[in-house]
Design an enzyme around this catalytic site. Sequence first.
Site, PDB file in Angstrom:
ATOM      1  N   ASP A 276     -10.829   2.851   4.077  1.00 26.35           N
ATOM      2  CA  ASP A 276     -11.183   1.430   3.996  1.00 26.35           C
ATOM      3  C   ASP A 276     -12.698   1.241   4.009  1.00 26.35           C
ATOM      4  OD1 ASP A 276      -9.449  -0.687   3.667  1.00 26.35           O
ATOM      5  OD2 ASP A 276      -8.684  -0.594   5.718  1.00 26.35           O
TER       6      ASP A 276
ATOM      7  N   LYS B  39       0.842  -1.201   0.000  1.00 23.20           N
ATOM      8  CA  LYS B  39       0.000   0.000   0.000  1.00 23.20           C
ATOM      9  C   LYS B  39       0.877   1.251   0.000  1.00 23.20           C
ATOM     10  CE  LYS B  39      -3.781  -2.636   1.986  1.00 23.20           C
ATOM     11  NZ  LYS B  39      -4.587  -3.059   3.155  1.00 23.20           N
TER      12      LYS B  39
ATOM     13  N   GLN C 194      -4.574  -1.902   9.408  1.00 17.88           N
ATOM     14  CA  GLN C 194      -4.562  -3.230   8.792  1.00 17.88           C
ATOM     15  C   GLN C 194      -5.219  -4.239   9.735  1.00 17.88           C
ATOM     16  OE1 GLN C 194      -3.617  -3.760   5.631  1.00 17.88           O
ATOM     17  NE2 GLN C 194      -4.136  -5.930   5.760  1.00 17.88           N
TER      18      GLN C 194
HETATM   19  N1  GUN Z   1      -7.180  -7.180   5.886  1.00 22.15           N
HETATM   20  C1  GUN Z   1      -7.547  -7.898   4.807  1.00 22.15           C
HETATM   21  N2  GUN Z   1      -8.055  -7.065   3.856  1.00 22.15           N
HETATM   22  C2  GUN Z   1      -8.003  -5.823   4.361  1.00 22.15           C
HETATM   23  C3  GUN Z   1      -8.371  -4.541   3.855  1.00 22.15           C
HETATM   24  O1  GUN Z   1      -8.890  -4.379   2.742  1.00 22.15           O
HETATM   25  N3  GUN Z   1      -8.125  -3.493   4.686  1.00 22.15           N
HETATM   26  C4  GUN Z   1      -7.595  -3.644   5.912  1.00 22.15           C
HETATM   27  N4  GUN Z   1      -7.421  -2.563   6.641  1.00 22.15           N
HETATM   28  N5  GUN Z   1      -7.249  -4.808   6.417  1.00 22.15           N
HETATM   29  C5  GUN Z   1      -7.448  -5.885   5.637  1.00 22.15           C
END
Ligand code: GUN
Length: 292
Positions: free
Chosen positions: A121, A54, A98
């Site tokens: 998100d 990211k 995350q």
């Molecule tokens: N864990 C698995 N997929 C995601 C996501 O799209 N965003 C976040 N923050 N954590 C995740």
Amino acid sequence: MTAQLIDGKLIAQQVRDEVAATVAKRVAAGKSKPTLATVLVGDRPDSAAYVRSKGKACEELGMGSVSHHLPADISQEELEKLIKSLNDDKTVNGILVQLPLPSHLNEERVLQLISIEKDVDGFSPINIGRLAQKGREPLFVPCTPYGCIYLLEKSGVKIEGANAVVLGRSNIVGMPAALLLIGKNATVTVCHSRTKDLPAVVRQADILIAAIGKTEMVRGDWIKPGAAVIDVGINSVPDATKKSGQRLVGDVNFNEAKEVAGFITPVPGGVGPMTIAMLMKNTLRAAEIQDK
Ligand code: GUN
């Protein structure tokens, strides 16, 4: 192979190119660089890899990123303090925590704390609540389901009136994907571990979104001929022919399904690259919202 391959890598690159061009224009106009703050708690290798990707994507698209890596035993209070400081930080446009968090932390309270304008998100209860209500618009849509719908629309798959089946009801993928499909006037069935006669339900699907995390569970004879199959699964299986000793496969048996489906996403190279592309799109949108 009868199915048309949905090339997520290519479509994600197009999204990224559009975002990069818009970012370059806004920066040239003297506006701020859209900036994403990532928060990683603990040392899960998969989470660390996602967070790294990211940050790298931000850099590649001319955006800013700041990463916060916290120890696995951080207290709820300390984590909340960080989120509050990121909410108040004018140089940060998007906040991404995350998931999953270590089990001693209260995920719901953390997500609730993220300012709705920085919730790139789309996991805050306000954004999800708006997604679930008719006539209300979330500020941000969760990235993976957003990517799934984007792939369907780019491929010319008609969602309105379609029978859509979503396998899995997670907060991150299944449930928001179902809500998005309902919002686009599909007739949606959400399946999970207690669903009776899963193959029979899946056989009704004009659109199938598989996000159940079970290696190649969906067989070719579960697929309705001509259906659009979006495979969100990322499962490692042993493969002695690979240097790493493993390879990635989806929740759908691709070799079987591609002979029956009308459209199908591969794994890897299908939904995977879309998640980060949509996150970049959301982060740009966050900066634009905060300009106002
Ligand atoms: N864990 C698995 N997929 C995601 C996501 O799209 N965003 C976040 N923050 N954590 C995740």
